[in-house]
Design an enzyme around this catalytic site. Structure first.
Site, PDB file in Angstrom:
ATOM      1  N   ASP A  12       0.868  -1.163   0.000  1.00 19.88           N
ATOM      2  CA  ASP A  12       0.000   0.000   0.000  1.00 19.88           C
ATOM      3  C   ASP A  12       0.917   1.228   0.000  1.00 19.88           C
ATOM      4  O   ASP A  12       2.088   1.126   0.367  1.00 19.88           O
ATOM      5  CB  ASP A  12      -0.879  -0.028   1.262  1.00 19.88           C
ATOM      6  CG  ASP A  12      -1.728   1.220   1.385  1.00 19.88           C
ATOM      7  OD1 ASP A  12      -2.372   1.603   0.392  1.00 19.88           O
ATOM      8  OD2 ASP A  12      -1.756   1.816   2.486  1.00 19.88           O
ATOM      9  N   LEU A  13       0.384   2.360  -0.432  1.00 16.98           N
ATOM     10  CA  LEU A  13       1.227   3.569  -0.489  1.00 16.98           C
ATOM     11  C   LEU A  13       1.005   4.504   0.705  1.00 16.98           C
ATOM     12  O   LEU A  13       1.887   4.693   1.544  1.00 16.98           O
ATOM     13  CB  LEU A  13       0.939   4.334  -1.794  1.00 16.98           C
ATOM     14  CG  LEU A  13       1.641   5.684  -1.928  1.00 16.98           C
ATOM     15  CD1 LEU A  13       3.145   5.517  -2.094  1.00 16.98           C
ATOM     16  CD2 LEU A  13       1.072   6.460  -3.130  1.00 16.98           C
ATOM     17  N   ASP A  14      -0.212   5.064   0.744  1.00 19.00           N
ATOM     18  CA  ASP A  14      -0.504   6.118   1.718  1.00 19.00           C
ATOM     19  C   ASP A  14      -0.518   5.553   3.135  1.00 19.00           C
ATOM     20  O   ASP A  14      -1.332   4.693   3.453  1.00 19.00           O
ATOM     21  CB  ASP A  14      -1.863   6.754   1.404  1.00 19.00           C
ATOM     22  CG  ASP A  14      -1.901   7.397   0.021  1.00 19.00           C
ATOM     23  OD1 ASP A  14      -0.986   8.177  -0.273  1.00 19.00           O
ATOM     24  OD2 ASP A  14      -2.832   7.097  -0.750  1.00 19.00           O
ATOM     25  N   THR A  67       1.343  10.151   3.596  1.00 19.22           N
ATOM     26  CA  THR A  67       0.298  10.875   2.864  1.00 19.22           C
ATOM     27  C   THR A  67      -1.098  10.569   3.402  1.00 19.22           C
ATOM     28  O   THR A  67      -2.044  11.279   3.065  1.00 19.22           O
ATOM     29  CB  THR A  67       0.361  10.546   1.361  1.00 19.22           C
ATOM     30  OG1 THR A  67       0.723   9.177   1.235  1.00 19.22           O
ATOM     31  CG2 THR A  67       1.369  11.423   0.640  1.00 19.22           C
ATOM     32  N   LYS A 110      -9.513   5.409   5.050  1.00 27.35           N
ATOM     33  CA  LYS A 110      -8.219   4.905   4.586  1.00 27.35           C
ATOM     34  C   LYS A 110      -8.415   3.741   3.607  1.00 27.35           C
ATOM     35  O   LYS A 110      -9.147   2.799   3.897  1.00 27.35           O
ATOM     36  CB  LYS A 110      -7.348   4.456   5.765  1.00 27.35           C
ATOM     37  CG  LYS A 110      -6.856   5.627   6.601  1.00 27.35           C
ATOM     38  CD  LYS A 110      -5.878   5.187   7.674  1.00 27.35           C
ATOM     39  CE  LYS A 110      -5.350   6.394   8.433  1.00 27.35           C
ATOM     40  NZ  LYS A 110      -4.497   5.984   9.560  1.00 27.35           N
ATOM     41  N   SER A 143      -2.362   0.510  -4.670  1.00 25.36           N
ATOM     42  CA  SER A 143      -2.921   1.714  -4.057  1.00 25.36           C
ATOM     43  C   SER A 143      -4.223   2.103  -4.734  1.00 25.36           C
ATOM     44  O   SER A 143      -4.389   1.911  -5.937  1.00 25.36           O
ATOM     45  CB  SER A 143      -1.925   2.871  -4.197  1.00 25.36           C
ATOM     46  OG  SER A 143      -2.529   4.087  -3.798  1.00 25.36           O
ATOM     47  N   ALA A 144      -5.132   2.683  -3.956  1.00 26.69           N
ATOM     48  CA  ALA A 144      -6.395   3.180  -4.504  1.00 26.69           C
ATOM     49  C   ALA A 144      -6.252   4.601  -5.031  1.00 26.69           C
ATOM     50  O   ALA A 144      -7.204   5.181  -5.544  1.00 26.69           O
ATOM     51  CB  ALA A 144      -7.471   3.143  -3.426  1.00 26.69           C
ATOM     52  N   LYS A 172     -10.500  -1.514  -2.598  1.00 28.75           N
ATOM     53  CA  LYS A 172     -10.430  -2.197  -1.301  1.00 28.75           C
ATOM     54  C   LYS A 172     -11.716  -1.895  -0.518  1.00 28.75           C
ATOM     55  O   LYS A 172     -12.226  -0.791  -0.647  1.00 28.75           O
ATOM     56  CB  LYS A 172      -9.218  -1.686  -0.507  1.00 28.75           C
ATOM     57  CG  LYS A 172      -7.898  -1.878  -1.227  1.00 28.75           C
ATOM     58  CD  LYS A 172      -6.778  -1.095  -0.524  1.00 28.75           C
ATOM     59  CE  LYS A 172      -5.521  -1.074  -1.381  1.00 28.75           C
ATOM     60  NZ  LYS A 172      -4.433  -0.249  -0.819  1.00 28.75           N
ATOM     61  N   GLU A 177       0.020  -3.141   4.701  1.00 31.04           N
ATOM     62  CA  GLU A 177      -1.131  -2.236   4.745  1.00 31.04           C
ATOM     63  C   GLU A 177      -1.240  -1.488   6.070  1.00 31.04           C
ATOM     64  O   GLU A 177      -0.863  -2.021   7.112  1.00 31.04           O
ATOM     65  CB  GLU A 177      -2.414  -3.064   4.607  1.00 31.04           C
ATOM     66  CG  GLU A 177      -2.973  -3.134   3.215  1.00 31.04           C
ATOM     67  CD  GLU A 177      -3.546  -1.813   2.732  1.00 31.04           C
ATOM     68  OE1 GLU A 177      -3.683  -0.868   3.543  1.00 31.04           O
ATOM     69  OE2 GLU A 177      -3.851  -1.715   1.540  1.00 31.04           O
ATOM     70  N   ASP A 178      -1.784  -0.274   6.010  1.00 33.98           N
ATOM     71  CA  ASP A 178      -2.067   0.460   7.254  1.00 33.98           C
ATOM     72  C   ASP A 178      -3.572   0.642   7.461  1.00 33.98           C
ATOM     73  O   ASP A 178      -3.974   1.296   8.419  1.00 33.98           O
ATOM     74  CB  ASP A 178      -1.416   1.848   7.239  1.00 33.98           C
ATOM     75  CG  ASP A 178      -2.118   2.793   6.296  1.00 33.98           C
ATOM     76  OD1 ASP A 178      -2.482   2.354   5.183  1.00 33.98           O
ATOM     77  OD2 ASP A 178      -2.344   3.962   6.656  1.00 33.98           O
TER      78      ASP A 178
HETATM   79  C1  G6P Z   1      -5.709   5.758  -0.781  1.00 35.16           C
HETATM   80  C2  G6P Z   1      -5.906   6.509   0.510  1.00 35.16           C
HETATM   81  C3  G6P Z   1      -7.312   7.078   0.590  1.00 35.16           C
HETATM   82  C4  G6P Z   1      -7.635   7.867  -0.667  1.00 35.16           C
HETATM   83  C5  G6P Z   1      -7.508   6.974  -1.892  1.00 35.16           C
HETATM   84  C6  G6P Z   1      -7.793   7.718  -3.189  1.00 35.16           C
HETATM   85  O1  G6P Z   1      -6.389   4.561  -0.685  1.00 35.16           O
HETATM   86  O2  G6P Z   1      -5.688   5.647   1.615  1.00 35.16           O
HETATM   87  O3  G6P Z   1      -7.373   7.908   1.734  1.00 35.16           O
HETATM   88  O4  G6P Z   1      -8.943   8.387  -0.617  1.00 35.16           O
HETATM   89  O5  G6P Z   1      -6.183   6.469  -1.935  1.00 35.16           O
HETATM   90  O6  G6P Z   1      -6.788   8.676  -3.420  1.00 35.16           O
HETATM   91  P1  G6P Z   1      -6.808   9.764  -4.542  1.00 35.16           P
HETATM   92  O7  G6P Z   1      -5.420  10.322  -4.528  1.00 35.16           O
HETATM   93  O8  G6P Z   1      -7.134   9.095  -5.845  1.00 35.16           O
HETATM   94  O9  G6P Z   1      -7.844  10.760  -4.177  1.00 35.16           O
HETATM   95 MG    MG Z   2      -2.931   3.235   3.341  1.00 38.79          MG
END
Ligand code: G6P
Ligand code: MG
Length: 220
Positions: free
Chosen positions: A8-10, A16, A44, A115-116, A146, A170-171
């Site tokens: 996962d990224l954020d 972020t 998240k 990542s989403a 997810k 993942e977080d």
């Molecule tokens: C990740 C983050 C979410 C965020 C989603 C979409 O999954 O954990 O908090 O809403 O990405 O991100 P974006 O940059 O496309 O708005």
């Molecule tokens: Mg995350």
């Protein structure tokens, strides 16, 4: 040994998750809605539009906004978010992550992003980490976000690797559930993720040796 690590990224590679929180909070303030960090946990891992829907649901009078208005609000949140990520530099990579990526590369274990976020490629660029990744899955590549497993199974399918040979980091609760439902080994960062197969408190605790040890117990 597992054959691939899916990140996962954020909130895992960089903080972020905090920027998403701040950007949503700013938008919510403009809408006269308040929410706290506990509510934010639900956002998240969830797509931009789905997150907006959850926030609008906090105030009954915002329930039936026209689609164009929702699009406008989502864009506004993203503008706040993009302002915040302008400041990102390689210094913002969370502790332990770069060593883990290097160790994986040395062991010739594949590395993918799951990542989403539509901003994911940009964030990796700013952190100067893109070259570590053999494959990137972002919002553009999946139809079901997810907690559906598609984000992670897309990466495994690309590598042609069995799901049980994948480790995911993942977080978010939604992300741990996605990994578990895919039949992958889930590593959770943060104390609340009780469903994770292996839980660490912070990214600095993500040591390849320890993860491999836990993985081999899980897989035998
Ligand atoms: C990740 C983050 C979410 C965020 C989603 C979409 O999954 O954990 O908090 O809403 O990405 O991100 P974006 O940059 O496309 O708005
Ligand atoms: Mg995350």
């Amino acid at each position: 040994y597992p054959k691939a690590f899916l990140f996962d990224l954020d909130g895992v590679i960089t903080d972020t998750a905090e920027f998403h929180y701040l950007a949503w909070k700013q938008l919510a303030k403009e809408l006269g809605v308040t929410f706290d960090r506990e509510f934010n946990e639900q956002l998240k891992g969830i797509s931009r539009m789905d997150s907006l829907e959850k926030i609008l649901a906090l105030n009954p009078s915002l329930k039936d906004l026209p689609v164009e208005e929702k699009e406008r609000l989502a864009t506004k949140k993203n503008d706040h978010y993009k302002d915040l990520i302008q400041k990102l530099t390689p210094q913002d990579i969370l502790p332990g992550i770069k060593d883990l990526l290097k160790d994986l590369q040395n062991q010739q274990i594949k590395i993918a992003l799951g990542s989403a976020s539509k901003n994911a490629p940009m964030v990796l660029e700013r952190l100067e980490l893109t070259h570590y990744f053999d494959y990137l899955v972002d919002a553009a590549k999946v139809s079901k976000g997810k907690p559906h497993p598609e984000t992670f199974t897309t990466a495994a399918d690309y590598f042609n690797i069995d799901y049980k040979d994948c480790v995911g980091v993942e977080d978010a609760e939604s992300g741990v559930q996605a990994l578990n439902d895919a039949g992958m080994f889930s590593v959770g960062v943060g104390n609340e993720l009780t469903e994770a197969d292996y839980l660490v408190e912070k990214t600095a605790d993500l040591k390849l040796e320890n993860i491999l040890e836990q993985y081999s117990k899980w897989s035998s």
